[in-house]
Design a protein around this motif. Structure first.
Motif, PDB file in Angstrom:
ATOM      1  N   PHE A 118       0.828  -1.221   0.000  1.00 49.08           N
ATOM      2  CA  PHE A 118       0.000   0.000   0.000  1.00 49.08           C
ATOM      3  C   PHE A 118       0.863   1.273   0.000  1.00 49.08           C
ATOM      4  O   PHE A 118       1.804   1.409   0.772  1.00 49.08           O
ATOM      5  N   GLU A 119       0.516   2.180  -0.900  1.00 51.16           N
ATOM      6  CA  GLU A 119       1.152   3.501  -0.914  1.00 51.16           C
ATOM      7  C   GLU A 119       0.072   4.553  -0.748  1.00 51.16           C
ATOM      8  O   GLU A 119      -0.911   4.554  -1.497  1.00 51.16           O
ATOM      9  N   PRO A 120       0.219   5.465   0.223  1.00 50.11           N
ATOM     10  CA  PRO A 120      -0.836   6.465   0.433  1.00 50.11           C
ATOM     11  C   PRO A 120      -0.880   7.482  -0.701  1.00 50.11           C
ATOM     12  O   PRO A 120       0.133   7.729  -1.364  1.00 50.11           O
ATOM     13  N   PRO A 121      -2.062   8.092  -0.919  1.00 54.31           N
ATOM     14  CA  PRO A 121      -2.187   9.080  -1.993  1.00 54.31           C
ATOM     15  C   PRO A 121      -1.639  10.441  -1.558  1.00 54.31           C
ATOM     16  O   PRO A 121      -1.584  10.736  -0.357  1.00 54.31           O
ATOM     17  N   ASN A 122      -1.243  11.247  -2.536  1.00 52.12           N
ATOM     18  CA  ASN A 122      -0.902  12.657  -2.312  1.00 52.12           C
ATOM     19  C   ASN A 122       0.140  12.898  -1.225  1.00 52.12           C
ATOM     20  O   ASN A 122      -0.077  13.671  -0.298  1.00 52.12           O
ATOM     21  N   LEU A 123       1.267  12.234  -1.341  1.00 52.64           N
ATOM     22  CA  LEU A 123       2.357  12.523  -0.406  1.00 52.64           C
ATOM     23  C   LEU A 123       3.020  13.831  -0.835  1.00 52.64           C
ATOM     24  O   LEU A 123       3.288  14.033  -2.016  1.00 52.64           O
ATOM     25  N   VAL A 124       3.246  14.695   0.121  1.00 52.92           N
ATOM     26  CA  VAL A 124       3.901  15.983  -0.171  1.00 52.92           C
ATOM     27  C   VAL A 124       4.971  16.254   0.889  1.00 52.92           C
ATOM     28  O   VAL A 124       4.987  15.618   1.940  1.00 52.92           O
ATOM     29  N   GLU A 125       5.841  17.195   0.569  1.00 51.92           N
ATOM     30  CA  GLU A 125       6.859  17.575   1.541  1.00 51.92           C
ATOM     31  C   GLU A 125       6.354  18.799   2.300  1.00 51.92           C
ATOM     32  O   GLU A 125       6.183  19.865   1.713  1.00 51.92           O
ATOM     33  N   PRO A 126       6.091  18.684   3.591  1.00 53.90           N
ATOM     34  CA  PRO A 126       5.581  19.845   4.332  1.00 53.90           C
ATOM     35  C   PRO A 126       6.668  20.901   4.506  1.00 53.90           C
ATOM     36  O   PRO A 126       7.851  20.567   4.552  1.00 53.90           O
ATOM     37  N   ASN A 127       6.224  22.142   4.612  1.00 55.64           N
ATOM     38  CA  ASN A 127       7.170  23.246   4.777  1.00 55.64           C
ATOM     39  C   ASN A 127       7.490  23.433   6.266  1.00 55.64           C
ATOM     40  O   ASN A 127       7.014  24.360   6.916  1.00 55.64           O
ATOM     41  N   ASP A 162      11.238  25.234  19.463  1.00 56.05           N
ATOM     42  CA  ASP A 162      11.773  24.899  18.134  1.00 56.05           C
ATOM     43  C   ASP A 162      11.642  23.414  17.824  1.00 56.05           C
ATOM     44  O   ASP A 162      12.569  22.636  18.037  1.00 56.05           O
ATOM     45  N   LEU A 163      10.502  23.051  17.307  1.00 58.40           N
ATOM     46  CA  LEU A 163      10.301  21.659  16.898  1.00 58.40           C
ATOM     47  C   LEU A 163      11.049  21.394  15.594  1.00 58.40           C
ATOM     48  O   LEU A 163      11.183  22.284  14.755  1.00 58.40           O
ATOM     49  N   VAL A 164      11.500  20.161  15.438  1.00 61.47           N
ATOM     50  CA  VAL A 164      12.170  19.753  14.207  1.00 61.47           C
ATOM     51  C   VAL A 164      11.583  18.408  13.776  1.00 61.47           C
ATOM     52  O   VAL A 164      11.426  17.500  14.598  1.00 61.47           O
ATOM     53  N   ALA A 165      11.229  18.314  12.483  1.00 61.26           N
ATOM     54  CA  ALA A 165      10.692  17.049  11.978  1.00 61.26           C
ATOM     55  C   ALA A 165      11.843  16.072  11.710  1.00 61.26           C
ATOM     56  O   ALA A 165      12.924  16.478  11.277  1.00 61.26           O
ATOM     57  N   VAL A 166      11.597  14.805  12.011  1.00 62.55           N
ATOM     58  CA  VAL A 166      12.656  13.798  11.874  1.00 62.55           C
ATOM     59  C   VAL A 166      12.281  12.710  10.871  1.00 62.55           C
ATOM     60  O   VAL A 166      13.079  12.330  10.024  1.00 62.55           O
ATOM     61  N   SER A 167      11.043  12.220  10.959  1.00 62.70           N
ATOM     62  CA  SER A 167      10.686  11.099  10.099  1.00 62.70           C
ATOM     63  C   SER A 167       9.180  10.998   9.885  1.00 62.70           C
ATOM     64  O   SER A 167       8.422  10.867  10.843  1.00 62.70           O
ATOM     65  N   GLY A 168       8.774  11.073   8.604  1.00 64.67           N
ATOM     66  CA  GLY A 168       7.358  10.981   8.268  1.00 64.67           C
ATOM     67  C   GLY A 168       7.034   9.669   7.574  1.00 64.67           C
ATOM     68  O   GLY A 168       7.170   8.592   8.158  1.00 64.67           O
ATOM     69  N   TYR A 169       6.676   9.780   6.299  1.00 68.32           N
ATOM     70  CA  TYR A 169       6.266   8.588   5.550  1.00 68.32           C
ATOM     71  C   TYR A 169       7.390   7.557   5.435  1.00 68.32           C
ATOM     72  O   TYR A 169       8.555   7.900   5.230  1.00 68.32           O
ATOM     73  N   ARG A 170       7.001   6.304   5.596  1.00 69.03           N
ATOM     74  CA  ARG A 170       7.949   5.197   5.402  1.00 69.03           C
ATOM     75  C   ARG A 170       7.260   4.140   4.557  1.00 69.03           C
ATOM     76  O   ARG A 170       6.200   3.632   4.922  1.00 69.03           O
ATOM     77  N   SER A 171       7.871   3.811   3.426  1.00 68.23           N
ATOM     78  CA  SER A 171       7.241   2.858   2.508  1.00 68.23           C
ATOM     79  C   SER A 171       7.298   1.431   3.060  1.00 68.23           C
ATOM     80  O   SER A 171       8.087   1.127   3.956  1.00 68.23           O
ATOM     81  N   TYR A 172       6.471   0.584   2.490  1.00 70.02           N
ATOM     82  CA  TYR A 172       6.449  -0.835   2.842  1.00 70.02           C
ATOM     83  C   TYR A 172       7.836  -1.432   2.642  1.00 70.02           C
ATOM     84  O   TYR A 172       8.338  -2.155   3.517  1.00 70.02           O
TER      85      TYR A 172
END
Ligand SMILES: [Zn+2]
Length: 297
Positions: A118-127, A162-172
């Motif tokens: 499964f791959e989710p729809p509409n993956l984008v890179e958040p700002n 100061d939040l920092v993003a580390v890890s979002g989407y991870r493929s199968y």
């Protein structure tokens, strides 16, 4: 004679009162619901008395009772019901494959997996700021959660953290690589305890982001909770539609130890309710009962 006019007035009063009562009954939602559920209960009693009726009918009545109940509750409860209906039968290992993997209110855990590949729809890179510079698939999140995540980061900034993003989407495929690597290097038991099997990671939904802060060198560790960023996140994530997915002390319910850094998008209404109830996604959807837990032990 005076009696006749008095009788006429009395008749009028009775007629007006009767009309008022029936009008009230039809206008009041609560009255309607109460009478509906009374009817359903009556129906059920008749049902029980009549042994010739089939099981299906019994189910229908149970369904309509459930409907009546949920009407008296809020929108989230309606969602709760719809998600429960989407459930499919567990396989021989007790694993359910989620039938609607693009739903916002889905529950992925050790018992519930996404369909293979499964791959989710509409993956984008958040700002939002990331802890690394290169492009990686983990910079992505589903579009539906990207705006709210950006808002959350703006809110944090306003509050001076100061939040920092580390890890979002991870493929199968990526989860498969991580899991296999852990099995090879640390053994099956360790791998199963600390990493999700492919298809079982919430990161694969694209609705999740791990966040951290400089105070803990952008690591994903429990100490993050004690940083100003972790503290702010615990109190405010729900305002932007996110929940702390793996709360402290709920590993027997969620399958994971406390992860103050792992936030999951569920939408504002549900996030608020889960935050206020201090509950887990599993309990919110009635997917966890103590009985279930006992049989697992
Ligand atoms: Zn995570």
């Amino acid at each position: 004679m005076k009696i006749k006019p008095i009788l006429a007035v009395l008749m009028m009063v009775i007629m007006v009162l009767t009309a008022c009562q029936s009008k009230q009954a039809s206008q009041g939602d609560e009255n309607d619901k109460a009478s509906n559920s009374e009817q359903v209960k009556d129906k059920k009693n008749e049902q029980k008395a009549d042994n010739q009726e089939g099981n299906k009918e019994e189910e229908n009545i149970a369904e309509s009772e459930k409907e009546n109940d949920s009407k008296n509750e809020n929108k989230e409860s309606a969602k709760e019901e719809s998600t429960a209906k989407k459930d499919e039968e567990p396989d021989q290992n007790g694993i359910v494959t989620i039938s609607d993997p693009t739903a916002i209110d889905l529950v992925v855990n050790k018992q519930r997996k996404l369909p293979d590949g499964f791959e989710p729809p509409n993956l984008v890179e958040p700002n939002v700021p990331f802890s690394f510079d290169k492009w990686r698939e983990k910079r992505q999140i589903r579009e539906v959660a990207a705006g709210p995540l950006e808002e959350l980061f703006k809110g944090a900034e306003k509050a001076g953290v100061d939040l920092v993003a580390v890890s979002g989407y991870r493929s199968y495929q990526r989860q498969e690589t991580i899991y296999n690597y852990n099995v090879e290097t640390k053994g099956l038991e360790h791998a199963n305890k600390y990493s999700a099997k492919p298809g079982h990671s919430e990161h694969q939904t694209g609705l999740t982001m791990d966040v951290s802060s400089a105070g803990v060198s952008f690591n994903l560790v429990e100490d993050f909770r004690d940083t100003p960023e972790g503290d702010w996140l615990a109190d405010h994530a729900h305002e932007y539609g996110f929940i702390i997915r793996y709360p402290k002390g709920d590993a027997d319910i969620t399958g994971y130890s406390y992860e103050p850094w792992h936030i999951r998008y569920v939408g504002k209404e549900m996030a608020k309710e889960i935050h206020e109830q201090q509950t887990t996604l599993e309990e919110f959807f009635g997917l966890y009962t103590e009985e279930k837990e006992k049989t697992n032990q």
